[in-house]
Motif scaffolding. Structure first.
Motif, PDB file in Angstrom:
ATOM      1  N   ALA A 266      86.993  72.675 -43.361  1.00 25.03           N
ATOM      2  CA  ALA A 266      87.427  72.544 -44.999  1.00 25.03           C
ATOM      3  C   ALA A 266      87.101  71.237 -45.376  1.00 25.03           C
ATOM      4  CB  ALA A 266      88.910  72.897 -45.005  1.00 25.03           C
ATOM      5  N   GLU A 267      87.205  70.185 -44.621  1.00 29.43           N
ATOM      6  CA  GLU A 267      86.850  69.028 -45.015  1.00 29.43           C
ATOM      7  C   GLU A 267      85.056  68.543 -45.332  1.00 29.43           C
ATOM      8  OE1 GLU A 267      88.770  66.298 -45.186  1.00 29.43           O
ATOM      9  OE2 GLU A 267      87.475  64.513 -45.392  1.00 29.43           O
ATOM     10  N   GLU A 268      84.534  69.375 -44.515  1.00 26.12           N
ATOM     11  CA  GLU A 268      82.963  69.280 -44.626  1.00 26.12           C
ATOM     12  C   GLU A 268      82.609  70.010 -45.660  1.00 26.12           C
ATOM     13  OE1 GLU A 268      80.992  69.215 -40.419  1.00 26.12           O
ATOM     14  OE2 GLU A 268      82.612  70.400 -40.530  1.00 26.12           O
ATOM     15  N   LYS A 269      83.234  71.452 -45.783  1.00 27.43           N
ATOM     16  CA  LYS A 269      82.924  72.112 -47.183  1.00 27.43           C
ATOM     17  C   LYS A 269      83.199  71.263 -48.588  1.00 27.43           C
ATOM     18  CE  LYS A 269      83.541  76.709 -45.057  1.00 27.43           C
ATOM     19  NZ  LYS A 269      84.621  77.727 -44.847  1.00 27.43           N
ATOM     20  N   ARG A 270      84.526  70.663 -48.193  1.00 30.73           N
ATOM     21  CA  ARG A 270      84.841  69.958 -49.501  1.00 30.73           C
ATOM     22  C   ARG A 270      83.846  68.829 -49.917  1.00 30.73           C
ATOM     23  NH1 ARG A 270      87.805  65.179 -49.459  1.00 30.73           N
ATOM     24  NH2 ARG A 270      88.686  64.778 -51.418  1.00 30.73           N
ATOM     25  N   GLU A 271      83.400  68.095 -48.794  1.00 27.93           N
ATOM     26  CA  GLU A 271      82.455  66.939 -48.917  1.00 27.93           C
ATOM     27  C   GLU A 271      81.179  67.454 -49.619  1.00 27.93           C
ATOM     28  OE1 GLU A 271      83.477  64.223 -45.099  1.00 27.93           O
ATOM     29  OE2 GLU A 271      81.329  64.709 -45.480  1.00 27.93           O
ATOM     30  N   ILE A 272      80.699  68.708 -49.196  1.00 29.24           N
ATOM     31  CA  ILE A 272      79.650  69.226 -49.472  1.00 29.24           C
ATOM     32  C   ILE A 272      79.656  69.354 -51.058  1.00 29.24           C
ATOM     33  CG2 ILE A 272      78.108  71.155 -49.561  1.00 29.24           C
ATOM     34  CD1 ILE A 272      78.259  71.398 -46.832  1.00 29.24           C
ATOM     35  N   GLY A 273      80.769  69.975 -51.654  1.00 28.14           N
ATOM     36  CA  GLY A 273      81.316  70.157 -52.929  1.00 28.14           C
ATOM     37  C   GLY A 273      81.223  68.823 -53.735  1.00 28.14           C
ATOM     38  N   ILE A 274      81.787  67.905 -53.125  1.00 28.02           N
ATOM     39  CA  ILE A 274      81.622  66.616 -53.896  1.00 28.02           C
ATOM     40  C   ILE A 274      80.257  65.970 -54.024  1.00 28.02           C
ATOM     41  CG2 ILE A 274      82.394  63.956 -53.831  1.00 28.02           C
ATOM     42  CD1 ILE A 274      85.014  64.884 -52.088  1.00 28.02           C
ATOM     43  N   LEU A 275      79.547  66.080 -53.026  1.00 32.73           N
ATOM     44  CA  LEU A 275      78.242  65.614 -52.994  1.00 32.73           C
ATOM     45  C   LEU A 275      77.510  66.406 -54.242  1.00 32.73           C
ATOM     46  CD1 LEU A 275      77.365  65.115 -49.298  1.00 32.73           C
ATOM     47  CD2 LEU A 275      77.874  63.357 -50.787  1.00 32.73           C
ATOM     48  N   LYS A 276      77.560  67.693 -54.338  1.00 33.16           N
ATOM     49  CA  LYS A 276      76.911  68.288 -55.297  1.00 33.16           C
ATOM     50  C   LYS A 276      77.371  67.947 -56.720  1.00 33.16           C
ATOM     51  CE  LYS A 276      74.980  72.240 -55.344  1.00 33.16           C
ATOM     52  NZ  LYS A 276      74.697  73.373 -55.409  1.00 33.16           N
ATOM     53  N   ALA A 277      78.837  67.757 -56.962  1.00 34.50           N
ATOM     54  CA  ALA A 277      79.329  67.483 -58.025  1.00 34.50           C
ATOM     55  C   ALA A 277      78.826  65.983 -58.472  1.00 34.50           C
ATOM     56  CB  ALA A 277      80.774  67.333 -57.979  1.00 34.50           C
ATOM     57  N   ILE A 278      78.539  65.282 -57.443  1.00 38.15           N
ATOM     58  CA  ILE A 278      78.049  63.962 -58.173  1.00 38.15           C
ATOM     59  C   ILE A 278      76.418  63.838 -58.222  1.00 38.15           C
ATOM     60  CG2 ILE A 278      80.021  62.675 -57.004  1.00 38.15           C
ATOM     61  CD1 ILE A 278      78.635  61.896 -54.906  1.00 38.15           C
ATOM     62  N   GLY A 279      75.880  64.817 -57.960  1.00 38.37           N
ATOM     63  CA  GLY A 279      74.501  64.915 -58.496  1.00 38.37           C
ATOM     64  C   GLY A 279      73.477  65.175 -57.348  1.00 38.37           C
ATOM     65  N   TRP A 280      74.077  65.579 -56.061  1.00 41.31           N
ATOM     66  CA  TRP A 280      73.146  65.999 -54.882  1.00 41.31           C
ATOM     67  C   TRP A 280      72.617  67.447 -55.036  1.00 41.31           C
ATOM     68  CZ3 TRP A 280      73.507  63.905 -49.323  1.00 41.31           C
ATOM     69  CH2 TRP A 280      73.743  62.586 -49.682  1.00 41.31           C
ATOM     70  N   GLU A 281      71.490  67.902 -54.862  1.00 36.65           N
ATOM     71  CA  GLU A 281      70.784  69.309 -55.099  1.00 36.65           C
ATOM     72  C   GLU A 281      71.316  69.815 -53.878  1.00 36.65           C
ATOM     73  OE1 GLU A 281      66.701  69.100 -55.527  1.00 36.65           O
ATOM     74  OE2 GLU A 281      66.764  68.377 -57.665  1.00 36.65           O
ATOM     75  N   THR A 282      71.253  71.084 -53.809  1.00 38.86           N
ATOM     76  CA  THR A 282      71.350  71.971 -52.502  1.00 38.86           C
ATOM     77  C   THR A 282      70.096  71.579 -51.617  1.00 38.86           C
ATOM     78  OG1 THR A 282      72.065  74.018 -53.942  1.00 38.86           O
ATOM     79  CG2 THR A 282      71.318  74.223 -51.694  1.00 38.86           C
ATOM     80  N   GLY A 283      68.955  71.117 -52.045  1.00 36.58           N
ATOM     81  CA  GLY A 283      68.004  70.637 -51.079  1.00 36.58           C
ATOM     82  C   GLY A 283      68.322  69.438 -50.547  1.00 36.58           C
ATOM     83  N   ASP A 284      68.940  68.532 -51.252  1.00 33.51           N
ATOM     84  CA  ASP A 284      69.685  67.129 -50.586  1.00 33.51           C
ATOM     85  C   ASP A 284      70.452  67.242 -49.610  1.00 33.51           C
ATOM     86  OD1 ASP A 284      67.847  65.607 -52.614  1.00 33.51           O
ATOM     87  OD2 ASP A 284      69.468  66.028 -53.864  1.00 33.51           O
ATOM     88  N   ILE A 285      71.555  68.377 -49.768  1.00 29.10           N
ATOM     89  CA  ILE A 285      72.671  68.651 -48.700  1.00 29.10           C
ATOM     90  C   ILE A 285      71.592  69.282 -47.499  1.00 29.10           C
ATOM     91  CG2 ILE A 285      74.655  70.324 -48.210  1.00 29.10           C
ATOM     92  CD1 ILE A 285      75.076  68.545 -50.758  1.00 29.10           C
ATOM     93  N   LEU A 286      70.656  70.080 -47.650  1.00 25.83           N
ATOM     94  CA  LEU A 286      70.322  70.717 -46.483  1.00 25.83           C
ATOM     95  C   LEU A 286      69.327  69.582 -45.818  1.00 25.83           C
ATOM     96  CD1 LEU A 286      69.026  74.373 -47.910  1.00 25.83           C
ATOM     97  CD2 LEU A 286      70.931  73.749 -46.447  1.00 25.83           C
ATOM     98  N   ARG A 287      68.693  68.848 -46.464  1.00 26.87           N
ATOM     99  CA  ARG A 287      67.793  67.997 -45.825  1.00 26.87           C
ATOM    100  C   ARG A 287      68.799  67.024 -45.050  1.00 26.87           C
ATOM    101  NH1 ARG A 287      64.459  68.428 -49.976  1.00 26.87           N
ATOM    102  NH2 ARG A 287      65.388  67.280 -51.629  1.00 26.87           N
ATOM    103  N   MET A 288      69.742  66.776 -45.659  1.00 22.10           N
ATOM    104  CA  MET A 288      71.074  65.683 -44.924  1.00 22.10           C
ATOM    105  C   MET A 288      71.247  66.428 -43.689  1.00 22.10           C
ATOM    106  SD  MET A 288      74.454  65.394 -44.536  1.00 22.10           S
ATOM    107  CE  MET A 288      75.423  66.049 -46.199  1.00 22.10           C
ATOM    108  N   LYS A 289      71.350  67.617 -43.923  1.00 23.16           N
ATOM    109  CA  LYS A 289      72.321  68.673 -42.636  1.00 23.16           C
ATOM    110  C   LYS A 289      71.086  68.818 -41.627  1.00 23.16           C
ATOM    111  CE  LYS A 289      76.476  69.109 -43.210  1.00 23.16           C
ATOM    112  NZ  LYS A 289      77.384  68.830 -42.142  1.00 23.16           N
ATOM    113  N   LEU A 290      69.791  68.824 -42.137  1.00 23.42           N
ATOM    114  CA  LEU A 290      68.521  68.841 -41.148  1.00 23.42           C
ATOM    115  C   LEU A 290      68.738  67.544 -40.418  1.00 23.42           C
ATOM    116  CD1 LEU A 290      66.004  70.743 -40.409  1.00 23.42           C
ATOM    117  CD2 LEU A 290      64.883  69.295 -42.044  1.00 23.42           C
TER     118      LEU A 290
END
Lengths: 378, 231
Positions: A266-290
């Motif tokens: 839940a913590e990681e999902k929340r973090e992804i939500g926060i990152l998107k809310a503050i301006g990260w794109e889906t692509g940025d999240i995927l690149r980070m996870k990659l």
């Protein structure tokens, strides 16, 4: 391009921080992962090294070996055959060989005994393989007793320990003069174990083997390439058995990796939500996870592979030697030549790294494509 | 200027637990000043702010920003708008635990790929402004509520957004800290930024700094008062 590089640097920076934040989980995963790569790489590197070792040694082996078959079984070859063989066109030289096996009940091991006329040994002298010298604790000048086929012991003085580039073939070897060999095994003078042919044009070896079979119908010509193929098959088979055992380990790891990487907390999902809310794109999240998947899996891969390399080429290859070198009392103690096989590395990468990265990316992608307003709601 | 026309937002549409968070909202927000959205819990304040801030799309209706239609933009362009136009301060702060104050402030700027020196300098400036420079290397979970709120505000400003959206910024703070945060938001409005706040805290919506007060109830606007900008 500099912006892209800066972005990747920031993403790596964040990824490393994220990995360190979940130290225990990631360290555990890294250890299991490294162990898995280590085991697989050890088997691959060792079997590849052994195959290569055998191939290098057999480079100097005769192109064609001729045996005599009686009722389909290997029998002694009459000296008169050598003249017939020399008359076949393309044969440079035909030489009779004397070799056999000797069972030493004291160490419960078989030795390979061979007459070596080219060494010009005195009849009471013997050269011994390194593994044999170790097991029997023999050195130059020591007396070595073998029991003749007729019963009485024959005494030899060790004239030297065989020093080949590899112990693979010489570990259990005993070299002595032709007379001593015939005395030891009570062998009549006009018989040989087999014959070796030197061929003028190696590409004609197969043709010469055919001619030999025609000239001497009870002969069995063996080509060097056939011996190499046999070695390969033996190592493939042993490698296969070992991989089968490791397969269950791989499966267990994949389940663990899937569980650890795929199950976003839940913590990681929340973090992804926060990152998107503050301006990260889906692509940025995927690149980070990659990057996260790559950093973890490549570190484990590198550590496991280097550990396997060190264990094999500097640590004496203790781990899988009994499985891959053979089941024997006299283990050859030889240094494998380090080689890098890109295909092999790619296969190992595909088996170990790709599943982990996929396991990391898919759930993150699922979490990242959702609207980030959930983060807003806390 | 931000304009909302006939905006509806329905959660879990056509399901037994369907919830109409906003109904037929029409609104025009001029640039600059502080606008407060007031209303009881569940009145639709947060939903309205998420739609304005491109964190979610309306179920129906249009949202435009300076004449540019936002409501039907693909995700990629919505992110661009979020990244460059809006800065968010969340009710629960939503700072990333385990990271330092500085790292949290830098996060929104990472995807932009600005040079490290520029970015670091900007972060230092904003931290200094909010009195957080000494805490830059502290982990965010060690901060007090007021400090965490200031970090959230600093993070919202790192990309220099024109519009700052703050959802219940005083909900977790005592009166002194609430006043402090209001003062900081007021300062942002003075600099020419548009500040949109949702709150049901009288300390906020009764503040003299507020230029416009919009009241919501059951997903609809039920009151709209403008005050002098000089107030």
């Amino acid at each position: 391009m500099p912006v892209f590089i800066e972005q990747q640097k920031y993403l790596i920076d964040y990824t490393l921080a994220a990995l360190f934040r979940r130290k225990t989980r990631n360290l555990g995963l890294l250890l299991v992962y490294t162990l898995l790569v280590f085991l697989f790489a050890s088997v691959l590197l060792l079997s590849q090294g052994l195959r290569r070792e055998a191939a290098v040694l057999l480079q100097d082996a005769p192109e064609v070996i001729v045996q005599r078959l009686v009722a389909g079984r290997h029998d002694l070859l009459p000296a008169a055959w050598l003249d017939t063989l020399r008359q076949i066109r393309g044969v440079g030289e035909a030489r009779g060989r004397l070799w056999g096996y000797y069972y030493d009940a004291a160490v419960k091991a078989n030795y390979t005994v061979m007459a070596a006329p080219e060494r010009k040994l005195a009849d009471d002298r013997i050269l011994i393989g390194a593994a044999l010298a170790r097991v029997r604790q023999l050195g130059i000048g020591d007396v070595f007793s073998l029991r003749a086929a007729s019963g009485p012991p024959v005494l030899f003085k060790v004239a030297g320990v065989l020093e080949f580039s590899s112990e693979l073939l010489s570990a259990d070897l005993l070299l002595l003069s032709e007379t001593s060999f015939r005395t030891l095994f009570q062998l009549p003078p006009a018989l040989y174990t087999d014959a070796v042919l030197a061929v003028r044009n190696p590409r004609e070896a197969a043709m010469i083997a055919q001619k030999t079979a025609l000239a001497l119908p009870s002969s069995r010509p063996i080509l060097r390439s056939e011996i190499l193929r046999t070695y390969d098959t033996v190592f493939d088979w042993r490698e296969g058995i070992t991989f089968l055992c490791l397969g269950s380990l791989l499966l267990a790891f994949l389940i663990l990796a899937w569980d650890k990487a795929a199950g976003l907390s839940a913590e990681e999902k929340r973090e992804i939500g926060i990152l998107k809310a503050i301006g990260w794109e889906t692509g940025d999240i995927l690149r980070m996870k990659l990057w996260e998947g790559l950093l973890l899996s490549l570190s484990a891969f590198l550590a496991g592979y280097l550990l396997a390399w060190w264990q094999l080429f500097h640590g004496g290859a203790k781990l899988f030697s009994p499985l891959l070198k053979g089941w024997a009392v006299l283990y050859p103690d030889f240094q494998l030549t380090p080689t890098v096989d890109i295909t092999q590395i790619l296969i190992l990468l595909a088996v170990t790294v790709l599943p982990y990265i996929v396991a990391t990316l898919i759930p993150s992608w699922r979490a990242a494509i959702a609207d980030p307003d959930a983060a807003m709601r806390g | 200027m931000i304009e909302l026309q006939w905006v509806n937002k329905v959660f879990n549409q056509d399901q037994p637990n369907e919830c109409r968070a906003l109904r037929e909202v029409n609104l025009r927000l001029e640039r600059g000043g502080i606008t407060v959205f007031k209303g009881p819990s569940g009145s639709g304040k947060t939903t309205l702010l998420t739609l304005i801030g491109c964190l979610a799309r309306p179920t129906s209706g249009r949202i435009t920003l300076d004449g540019r239609l936002l409501s039907n933009l693909p995700e990629r362009f919505l992110t661009q708008a979020r990244r460059h136009t809006f800065g968010f301060v969340f009710q629960q702060f939503n700072l990333i635990r385990g990271l330092t104050v500085l790292d949290n402030v830098l996060l929104p700027a990472y995807p932009l790929g600005r040079s490290y020196r520029d970015l670091h300098q900007a972060a230092q400036q904003v931290l200094e402004k909010f009195g957080l420079l000494a805490k830059a290397t502290n982990k965010v979970e060690w901060l007090s509520g007021g400090e965490a709120q200031r970090v959230a505000l600093a993070r919202a400003l790192i990309n220099d957004p024109a519009i700052v959206i703050a959802d219940e910024p005083t909900a977790n703070l005592d009166s002194t800290l609430s006043r402090e945060v209001l003062a900081l938001l007021g300062e942002l409005a003075t600099q020419g930024r548009t500040v949109l706040i949702s709150s049901h805290d009288p300390l906020v919506f009764e503040s003299a700094r507020v230029n416009r007060l919009i009241e919501l109830r059951d997903g609809q606007i039920v009151g709209d008062s403008c005050f002098s900008k000089d107030a």
